[in-house]
Design an enzyme around this catalytic site. Sequence first.
Site, PDB file in Angstrom:
ATOM      1  N   LYS A 183       0.583  -1.304  -0.009  1.00 14.12           N
ATOM      2  CA  LYS A 183      -0.472   0.311  -0.055  1.00 14.12           C
ATOM      3  C   LYS A 183       0.638   1.105  -0.094  1.00 14.12           C
ATOM      4  CE  LYS A 183      -1.483   2.249   3.662  1.00 14.12           C
ATOM      5  NZ  LYS A 183      -2.446   2.944   4.294  1.00 14.12           N
ATOM      6  N   ASP A 202      -6.182   1.051   1.239  1.00 16.78           N
ATOM      7  CA  ASP A 202      -6.179   0.740   2.040  1.00 16.78           C
ATOM      8  C   ASP A 202      -7.944   0.326   2.755  1.00 16.78           C
ATOM      9  OD1 ASP A 202      -7.999   3.021   1.146  1.00 16.78           O
ATOM     10  OD2 ASP A 202      -7.440   4.887   2.401  1.00 16.78           O
TER      11      ASP A 202
END
Length: 284
Positions: A183, A202
Amino acid sequence: MPRGIIPRQPARTGRQDKLRTAPASVKPVPKQTKVGNVRPGSRAKTSVSKSAKPLKSVKGYTPTAPERVTEILKRLNDLYPDVTCALTHASAWELLVATILSAQSTDVNVNRVTPELFRKYPTVQDFAALTPQQLEPDIRSTGFFRNKSKSVVGAAKKIVADFDGQVPDDIDKLLTLPGVARKTANVVLGTWFKKAEGVVVDTHVQRISRRLELTTQNDPPKIEQDLMKIIPRERWILFSHQVIWHGRRLCFARKPKCVDCALENLCHAGDKTWSTVDMHRNAK
Ligand code: SF4
């Protein structure tokens, strides 16, 4: 009006609410399943039709069909044409630090901390010269500050030692930094270097991708793989930003504002708060 005739009043039960339709900006999709309006504010769990079935068994409906995905992307574009990362930063290093600090925190919270942090320690070398304990008080308010201190100081030391003080623009190299998983690497690559190596997953992207039935996975790396298969590469960076904004603005984890959502008639999420289309129990 002739005397003695009383105009019709709205029903006290609120049954006239059934007349509510999707927002004017939303084009109706072809009717594919039974329409089941749910009034705003009613609890979604009790509103799911008993006939709602798992994704695979909804006849004639493929949630990842290219036409449906294209329409979702188009509406996201209309809603959020120019969005980008909300973390304040002026360099790849600052974005990397801000992204590490944003775990389990809000961007607003991180943006309160970072201006002073980068004034105090302007370069990656300044961070590399610290111990994690020295950094802890400066980032305490972002939560999980002990782990985050270790990650930031560890990443700074490695960047100075192995990458000549420059944040690498290569995903494999980024993933060698302490505290950096896909991420964070995708945020830095996409937002700073404009390189689409993956899709940022996310908490917002995770939740909304499931609600929109773009994935049935729970695990972010698996969600990312699913999204990479159905979203054109040139949209990977913008898609994440748009979905993150949508999660902040309307598609909240609790009580999403479906009545105001331009994606509403494409969305069959099982936890919608209002719906003009059938809701799918597993889509959440
Ligand atoms: S309709 Fe509701 S659940 Fe679906 S995307 Fe919009 S806000 Fe989220």
